[in-house]
Every structure is written in structure tokens, then in C-alpha cells.
Scaffold this active site. Structure first.
Site, PDB file in Angstrom:
ATOM      1  N   ASP A 250      45.078  42.821  42.367  1.00 54.71           N
ATOM      2  CA  ASP A 250      43.874  42.485  43.119  1.00 54.71           C
ATOM      3  C   ASP A 250      44.166  41.548  44.280  1.00 54.71           C
ATOM      4  O   ASP A 250      43.702  41.743  45.404  1.00 54.71           O
ATOM      5  CB  ASP A 250      42.839  41.847  42.191  1.00 54.71           C
TER       6      ASP A 250
ATOM      7  N   SER B 135      36.640  37.999  42.640  1.00 58.98           N
ATOM      8  CA  SER B 135      37.356  36.748  42.401  1.00 58.98           C
ATOM      9  C   SER B 135      38.624  36.677  43.239  1.00 58.98           C
ATOM     10  O   SER B 135      38.968  35.623  43.789  1.00 58.98           O
ATOM     11  CB  SER B 135      37.690  36.589  40.912  1.00 58.98           C
TER      12      SER B 135
ATOM     13  N   GLU C 225      44.484  32.211  38.944  1.00 56.87           N
ATOM     14  CA  GLU C 225      43.564  32.893  38.030  1.00 56.87           C
ATOM     15  C   GLU C 225      44.105  32.911  36.601  1.00 56.87           C
ATOM     16  O   GLU C 225      43.355  32.726  35.643  1.00 56.87           O
ATOM     17  CB  GLU C 225      43.281  34.311  38.522  1.00 56.87           C
TER      18      GLU C 225
ATOM     19  N   HIS D   5      45.461  49.026  34.853  1.00 56.85           N
ATOM     20  CA  HIS D   5      46.103  48.280  33.776  1.00 56.85           C
ATOM     21  C   HIS D   5      47.615  48.528  33.741  1.00 56.85           C
ATOM     22  O   HIS D   5      48.247  48.413  32.696  1.00 56.85           O
ATOM     23  CB  HIS D   5      45.467  48.594  32.417  1.00 56.85           C
ATOM     24  N   THR D   6      48.164  48.858  34.876  1.00 60.56           N
ATOM     25  CA  THR D   6      49.610  48.999  35.002  1.00 60.56           C
ATOM     26  C   THR D   6      50.239  47.771  35.644  1.00 60.56           C
ATOM     27  O   THR D   6      51.448  47.552  35.494  1.00 60.56           O
ATOM     28  CB  THR D   6      49.966  50.228  35.853  1.00 60.56           C
ATOM     29  N   ASP D   7      49.442  46.963  36.337  1.00 58.79           N
ATOM     30  CA  ASP D   7      50.047  45.872  37.121  1.00 58.79           C
ATOM     31  C   ASP D   7      50.674  44.806  36.237  1.00 58.79           C
ATOM     32  O   ASP D   7      51.749  44.295  36.540  1.00 58.79           O
ATOM     33  CB  ASP D   7      49.062  45.267  38.124  1.00 58.79           C
TER      34      ASP D   7
ATOM     35  N   LEU E  20      35.415  45.147  41.569  1.00 50.70           N
ATOM     36  CA  LEU E  20      35.843  45.295  42.963  1.00 50.70           C
ATOM     37  C   LEU E  20      36.559  44.056  43.474  1.00 50.70           C
ATOM     38  O   LEU E  20      36.710  43.854  44.674  1.00 50.70           O
ATOM     39  CB  LEU E  20      34.639  45.628  43.848  1.00 50.70           C
ATOM     40  N   SER E  21      36.987  43.209  42.550  1.00 50.12           N
ATOM     41  CA  SER E  21      37.850  42.063  42.853  1.00 50.12           C
ATOM     42  C   SER E  21      37.181  40.977  43.684  1.00 50.12           C
ATOM     43  O   SER E  21      37.758  40.445  44.630  1.00 50.12           O
ATOM     44  CB  SER E  21      39.149  42.526  43.543  1.00 50.12           C
TER      45      SER E  21
ATOM     46  N   ALA F 105      31.649  43.841  39.401  1.00 48.27           N
ATOM     47  CA  ALA F 105      31.596  45.284  39.609  1.00 48.27           C
ATOM     48  C   ALA F 105      32.973  45.931  39.582  1.00 48.27           C
ATOM     49  O   ALA F 105      33.111  47.105  39.901  1.00 48.27           O
ATOM     50  CB  ALA F 105      30.908  45.594  40.941  1.00 48.27           C
TER      51      ALA F 105
END
Length: 392
Positions: A180, A136, A168, A41-43, A133-134, A131
Site C-alpha cells: 500500500d 491509511s 503502521e 495477501h502476497t506482499d 483503498l489504502s 474501503a
């Protein structure tokens, strides 16, 4: 996935493409999911992240069209070919899986790449969905890379990542950051990617755990999450509000050494204080992990991972009982470090272990889940793998 394995999957996907569309594809591409080693949650706060690509990929067979039609099919989702007209693509018009590839086409054309006149696409994926793990991002990046190659757009990996993020954010309506897509597009085998999400500068950090007698286990809790759900957006909005109150462009601009002063300025805004504290300390943790890996002290990253989980659990409040159980059980069984990874509210945790302890720790986690009455987790070794590429 090995080279031989990728070639076998490519051949199968190409054969299915021909069955669906009556012609051979012009190529087959693959884009991986990712695990984030540290930097959560830094991006979207212009901060630092450190993901690596998984061997699990989304694979796409693609051919161009000239009639303004986009046809999409997935081997993993029930239903036939979905046909869309490029001129009809509009943000948030689709809530199904096709929004991700269609959003990429929309974003490319909206950015001026009107040379794209349509495509036939057939997809399959080994990236677990929901999960953390990206899955999308892998879907977006593989379509973007295929169109970039076929239409000779000349875009670099980081540029494709930016366009996929816009797809997205705007087309799908999920307020995700840039990590991601950049990980899927730009990672290298045997490395973790140290990424500055403000300027997209990158540094490939060697990360060969096997050579040092360690492994990084990925534990998929089977608890599904969705980034477009409201809780993720609330935290992003809270971070933006915190930055505004602190009079900075983004929380990245709050120095770690000045965190206490910044928190005092937020007064009794306890929720904002928690969000700010997580982001600022998480950026410092990323920099610490980079330093440790570059100095060859890989085992020492374990406690940093544990710190990260505590911050996500207590300050950002995005963990869940299953994720906490993985971390607590693994550490009690002798793991070197563990934390949740991904957007939160479910998904996966990572566990750093001595290779010799893999089976013992895996068994402990599985037994703990059974005792708690949780769905059995899926456990596998995360191997730093190659980013998006053409495979056939």
C-alpha cells in the site's frame, strides 16, 4: 484528480492551515489511495503485487516547527488540533487517527532523522476509509513526503514506503505488508505497478483501459474493515507457519510447479494448506496478468481476476456476502472479470467491463444490493493516477 482540481484543493487546504495555525504552510502535498489489480495477501509473503494509484488523495499542508511539537488537524474528523510532543511518541500509545501521521514522525526519527524538530499539519482526504483503498497508507505517505522535502532528508519513494510500513506495523500495531505504501509513493499515471515485495524492484506496466474501450469499476460495498483486527493477523501468522513447515524463508519461495508437493508435505493441516495454496497461486496470477498486459491482451485478464476472487473467497476466506454479490452480479450482467480487492472482510471489489456496459452493470449491482437489503454501494471508475507529489 486533474491538475486544476489539485491546485484548487491545495489552495483550500493552505487557507485552512493559515486559519488554524496563524501562518502560511511551507507547502502542500498529495498522496493517493490505491486499487490492487491483482496480488492479494502476497506482499507480506515476499511475493508479487500489481496496484495502481487512484485519483483520490490525502492532501496535507505542512510547516516545520523547532520546539519538538507535532500539531495535527484533519478537516474530515471532528475535533480540534491535536498537539503531541515528539519525545513522547511511543508505539501503540495512540489508537486514534493521529497514530498514522505521528507514527511516521516516530519512524523517521527512530531511523536516525533527528533533524525533524516538529511540524504543523492540516489534512483532508477523498480516499474512502475502510474501503480497502489504502486510506491509511495515503495518510502516512503524504506526511512522510512532506517531511522528507521540508527537512531535506533525501529519501527515495521506496524508502519512504518502508518507513511508513514500519510506522503502521510497529507504531499503529497493524501487521500490513509493503504494497500500500509503495503504491501511494511510487505509482505513475496510466500505469499499474508490478512490484516484487522482496527486493522492492518495480516495473511500470502501461494500463490505459480507456484507450481500449474498457473500464475498471471500483465498487465500495460500504462494509468497513480494519487491518488491525485479529483475522488479518491470524492469516499472516498462518502464512509464516506454513513457510516454516515447508522450510522456506517465505511462501514466495514455493514454486508454482511444486505446489502439489508442498501441500502434501503439510499433511492434514487443512487451514495452512488453504493459505499456502492461495499465496502460491496468486503470485502466479500476478505474473500471468503482467504477461497479458505486456502482450496487449488486456481483455484476457478478466478470467484471472475471477480466479483470484475464488481463491480469496474459498482458500483465504476473507470475502463477505456483499463482495461476493458484486462479483456474481457483475459477471452475470456481462462483466469481463471481477474480484474483491484489498485486505478483505469488507471494502471494495473491482469489475472489468466494456465501457459501453458500464451503466448496465452498475445498475445491476445497485439493484442486487437493494434486493438483498444491503447498504447502497458506491461505484466509480478506477483511473490509474500519479503517486505522491508536491502540489503547491
Amino acid at each position: 484528480m486533474s491538475v486544476a482540481g489539485a491546485e484548487a484543493v491545495a489552495a483550500t487546504v493552505a487557507e485552512r492551515f493559515e486559519e488554524l495555525y496563524g501562518t502560511e504552510p511551507e507547502g502542500v502535498w498529495a498522496a493517493p489511495g490505491r486499487v490492487n489489480l491483482i496480488g492479494e495477501h502476497t506482499d507480506y509473503n515476499d511475493g508479487f503485487v500489481m496496484p495502481f494509484a487512484l485519483p483520490h488523495t490525502t492532501v496535507a499542508a505542512v510547516a516545520r516547527r523547532t520546539d519538538g511539537v507535532l500539531r495535527l488537524h484533519s478537516a474530515d474528523i471532528e475535533g480540534g488540533v491535536v498537539e503531541l510532543r515528539l519525545d513522547d511518541l511511543a508505539p501503540e500509545s495512540d489508537r486514534g487517527w493521529t497514530a498514522y501521521p505521528a507514527g511516521v514522525v516516530w519512524a523517521l526519527r527512530d531511523a536516525g532523522h533527528t533533524v525533524i524538530t516538529g511540524a504543523d499539519v492540516h489534512l483532508t482526504s477523498t480516499v474512502p476509509t475502510g474501503a480497502g483503498l489504502s486510506s491509511s497508507a495515503a495518510l502516512e505517505v503524504v506526511v512522510a513526503l512532506a517531511l522528507n522535502d521540508l527537512y531535506e532528508l533525501g529519501l527515495k519513494g521506496w524508502q519512504l514506503a518502508r518507513l511508513c510500513q514500519r510506522a503502521e506495523n510497529v507504531y499503529v500495531g497493524a501487521p500490513t505488508g509493503i504494497m500500500d505504501q509503495t503504491a501511494s509513493a511510487c505509482c505513475e499515471a496510466g500505469h499499474a505497478l508490478f512490484l516484487d515485495t522482496r527486493d522492492l524492484s518495480q516495473k511500470q506496466i502501461p494500463f490505459d483501459l480507456a484507450a481500449e474501450g474498457m473500464r475498471l469499476l471500483v465498487v465500495d460495498t460500504q462494509v468497513k474493515h480494519a487491518h488491525s483486527d485479529g483475522e488479518y493477523g491470524k492469516r499472516r501468522a498462518g502464512c509464516e507457519k506454513g513457510a516454516a513447515l515447508l522450510d522456506v524463508d517465505a511462501l514466495r519461495d514455493v514454486p508454482y510447479a511444486e505446489l502439489d508437493t508442498a501441500l502434501e508435505r503439510l499433511g492434514d493441516e487443512e487451514e495452512l494448506r488453504r493459505l499456502v495454496r492461495h499465496v502460491v497461486t496468486e503470485n502466479e496470477r500476478v505474473e500471468r496478468v503482467v504477461s497479458l498486459l505486456e502482450s496487449g491482451d488486456t481483455r484476457a485478464i478478466g478470467p484471472v481476476l475471477v480466479e483470484g476472487h475464488a481463491s480469496l473467497r474459498d482458500d483465504f476466506r476473507i470475502s463477505c456476502p456483499e463482495l461476493d454479490l458484486v462479483v456474481d452480479t457483475a459477471l452475470a450482467a456481462g462483466a469481463l472479470g471481477a474480484r474483491m480487492t484489498g485486505g478483505g472482510f469488507g471494502g471494495s471489489a473491482i469489475v472489468l467491463v466494456d465501457a459501453a456496459d458500464t451503466d448496465t452493470i452498475t445498475k445491476a449491482v445497485e439493484e442486487a444490493f437493494a434486493t438483498a437489503g444491503f447498504t447502497a454501494p458506491r461505484v466509480f471508475t478506477g483511473v490509474p493516477s500519479a503517486g505522491a507529489r508536491r502540489v503547491s
